[in-house]
Scaffold this active site. Structure first.
Site, mmCIF file in Angstrom:
data_model
loop_
_atom_site.group_PDB
_atom_site.id
_atom_site.type_symbol
_atom_site.label_atom_id
_atom_site.label_comp_id
_atom_site.label_asym_id
_atom_site.label_seq_id
_atom_site.Cartn_x
_atom_site.Cartn_y
_atom_site.Cartn_z
ATOM 1 N N SER A 142 0.871 -1.181 0.000
ATOM 2 C CA SER A 142 0.000 0.000 0.000
ATOM 3 C C SER A 142 0.902 1.224 0.000
ATOM 4 O O SER A 142 2.081 1.129 0.401
ATOM 5 C CB SER A 142 -0.834 -0.018 1.285
ATOM 6 O OG SER A 142 -1.408 1.242 1.538
ATOM 7 N N TYR A 155 -2.394 -0.974 10.525
ATOM 8 C CA TYR A 155 -2.291 -1.154 9.069
ATOM 9 C C TYR A 155 -0.939 -0.648 8.553
ATOM 10 O O TYR A 155 -0.269 -1.335 7.776
ATOM 11 C CB TYR A 155 -3.441 -0.390 8.408
ATOM 12 C CG TYR A 155 -3.604 -0.612 6.920
ATOM 13 C CD1 TYR A 155 -4.382 -1.661 6.441
ATOM 14 C CD2 TYR A 155 -3.009 0.247 5.996
ATOM 15 C CE1 TYR A 155 -4.563 -1.857 5.075
ATOM 16 C CE2 TYR A 155 -3.184 0.061 4.631
ATOM 17 C CZ TYR A 155 -3.962 -0.991 4.177
ATOM 18 O OH TYR A 155 -4.132 -1.178 2.820
HETATM 19 P P1 NAD Z 1 -11.542 -6.114 -0.051
HETATM 20 O O1 NAD Z 1 -12.151 -5.955 1.289
HETATM 21 O O2 NAD Z 1 -12.341 -5.778 -1.261
HETATM 22 O O3 NAD Z 1 -10.990 -7.601 -0.224
HETATM 23 C C1 NAD Z 1 -10.278 -8.209 0.798
HETATM 24 C C2 NAD Z 1 -10.230 -9.692 0.530
HETATM 25 O O4 NAD Z 1 -9.522 -10.321 1.601
HETATM 26 C C3 NAD Z 1 -11.599 -10.359 0.465
HETATM 27 O O5 NAD Z 1 -11.587 -11.367 -0.516
HETATM 28 C C4 NAD Z 1 -11.743 -10.972 1.856
HETATM 29 O O6 NAD Z 1 -12.629 -12.091 1.899
HETATM 30 C C5 NAD Z 1 -10.323 -11.385 2.097
HETATM 31 N N1 NAD Z 1 -10.019 -11.595 3.499
HETATM 32 C C6 NAD Z 1 -10.212 -10.772 4.553
HETATM 33 N N2 NAD Z 1 -9.834 -11.373 5.684
HETATM 34 C C7 NAD Z 1 -9.398 -12.609 5.340
HETATM 35 C C8 NAD Z 1 -8.897 -13.707 6.068
HETATM 36 N N3 NAD Z 1 -8.759 -13.684 7.412
HETATM 37 N N4 NAD Z 1 -8.549 -14.817 5.385
HETATM 38 C C9 NAD Z 1 -8.707 -14.898 4.040
HETATM 39 N N5 NAD Z 1 -9.175 -13.882 3.304
HETATM 40 C C10 NAD Z 1 -9.522 -12.749 3.960
HETATM 41 O O7 NAD Z 1 -10.188 -5.274 -0.008
HETATM 42 P P2 NAD Z 1 -9.250 -4.623 -1.137
HETATM 43 O O8 NAD Z 1 -9.418 -3.150 -1.053
HETATM 44 O O9 NAD Z 1 -9.394 -5.307 -2.424
HETATM 45 O O10 NAD Z 1 -7.817 -4.913 -0.500
HETATM 46 C C11 NAD Z 1 -6.975 -5.923 -0.968
HETATM 47 C C12 NAD Z 1 -5.553 -5.617 -0.545
HETATM 48 O O11 NAD Z 1 -5.135 -4.388 -1.127
HETATM 49 C C13 NAD Z 1 -5.367 -5.465 0.967
HETATM 50 O O12 NAD Z 1 -4.151 -6.044 1.372
HETATM 51 C C14 NAD Z 1 -5.321 -3.959 1.135
HETATM 52 O O13 NAD Z 1 -4.608 -3.586 2.282
HETATM 53 C C15 NAD Z 1 -4.603 -3.553 -0.132
HETATM 54 N N6 NAD Z 1 -4.791 -2.160 -0.516
HETATM 55 C C16 NAD Z 1 -6.049 -1.687 -0.780
HETATM 56 C C17 NAD Z 1 -6.180 -0.355 -1.142
HETATM 57 C C18 NAD Z 1 -7.510 0.229 -1.459
HETATM 58 O O14 NAD Z 1 -7.594 1.460 -1.588
HETATM 59 N N7 NAD Z 1 -8.543 -0.556 -1.620
HETATM 60 C C19 NAD Z 1 -5.065 0.473 -1.220
HETATM 61 C C20 NAD Z 1 -3.817 -0.048 -0.941
HETATM 62 C C21 NAD Z 1 -3.690 -1.372 -0.582
#
Ligand code: NAD
Length: 260
Positions: A142, A155
């Site tokens: 991130s 985080y």
């Molecule tokens: P999201 O909530 O849409 O998806 C998260 C996924 O992780 C889901 O499939 C959920 O079921 C799964 N998950 C959660 N807890 C879990 C567990 N204990 N075991 C197995 N699976 C689990 O989130 P996203 O925004 O797509 O985020 C995905 C990644 O990208 C994360 O690591 C997040 O930190 C990172 N990220 C997101 C953003 C953003 O703006 N959305 C920015 C930077 C980084």
């Protein structure tokens, strides 16, 4: 070449992970998805992935906070695919709170899912990759692996940890045909981000619209959310043979956020 590869993408039932699974499958990769959600939705996604790749698509429900389940997931991928080439560590959660009120169980959960799970998948997958002399590990970190925001201590800690872990492991396996990189998105409008909006509004005492425009996109000079597909494209590139010279990198896709 990605049509000869196999991949596990953690947290791929939603958001960025789902986008990565769809992208890799569209390039012919055999994928194993993971994450929580409605079982019919997950079945439908697996069927879509199989259709896209023309190959088998698997689902493993491992909880990324449970090391034994993570190990079993990697073992299942290796057994059913006959080897595991690519791991995309993507599962992640968020919790926003002033540090003095941060619930201890939430802290532990974020460190386990967002950081420790990467260690457990990597630890389990590296021996097979070494044996085959080829591997790709892509950790979805991130912008918060490089800079901080208030109220996100767990985080930011986890994501900085992932960035450091990636560099260290990249050095260890540099001569084994295995690369380890991070992709660091800015704000992508996924369910994870949408869920943060009310909490951030509460923590800062502002409206949800103000959180979007003045807090989230305030950091992003482009004033646009990053798109899931663009993150997925970068992951696919890092998984390709063309990216063999890239390892230990942390690739920002953050609309200029961390250039400031
Ligand atoms: P999201 O909530 O849409 O998806 C998260 C996924 O992780 C889901 O499939 C959920 O079921 C799964 N998950 C959660 N807890 C879990 C567990 N204990 N075991 C197995 N699976 C689990 O989130 P996203 O925004 O797509 O985020 C995905 C990644 O990208 C994360 O690591 C997040 O930190 C990172 N990220 C997101 C953003 C953003 O703006 N959305 C920015 C930077 C980084």
């Amino acid at each position: 070449m990605l049509n000869t590869r196999t991949a596990v993408i953690t947290g791929s039932t939603s958001g960025i992970g789902r986008g990565v699974a769809l992208k890799l499958a569209s390039l012919g990769t055999r994928v194993m998805i993971n994450g929580f959600g409605d079982s019919e939705d997950i079945k439908a996604l697996a069927a879509e992935l199989a259709e896209l790749s023309g190959q088998q698509a698997l689902y493993n429900p491992a909880d990324m906070s449970k090391p034994t389940e993570i190990k079993a997931m990697i073992e299942q991928a290796e057994a059913e695919f006959g080897g595991l080439d690519i791991v995309v560590n993507n599962a992640g959660i968020q919790f926003v709170s002033p540090v003095e009120d941060f619930p201890i169980d939430k802290w532990d959960q974020i460190i386990a899912i967002n950081m420790n799970s990467n260690f457990h998948t990597i630890r389990a997958a590296i021996p097979g990759m070494k044996r085959r002399g080829w591997g790709r590990i892509v950790n979805i970190a991130s912008a918060h692996s490089l800079v901080a925001s208030p109220f996100k201590s767990a985080y930011v800690t986890a994501k900085h940890g992932v960035a450091g872990m990636s560099k260290s492991v990249a050095l260890e396996v540099a001569q084994n045909g295995i690369t380890v990189n991070c992709v660091s998105p800015g704000y992508v409008l996924t369910p994870l981000v949408a869920a943060q909006i009310p909490d951030t509004a509460k923590a800062r005492g502002i409206t949800q619209e103000e959180v979007k425009n003045d807090v989230m996109l305030a950091a992003q000079p482009t004033k646009k959310f990053v798109e899931i597909e663009h993150v997925a494209e970068m992951v696919a590139y890092l998984c390709s043979d063309a990216a063999q010279g890239m390892t230990g990198s942390n690739v920002s896709i953050d609309g200029g956020w961390t250039a400031q």
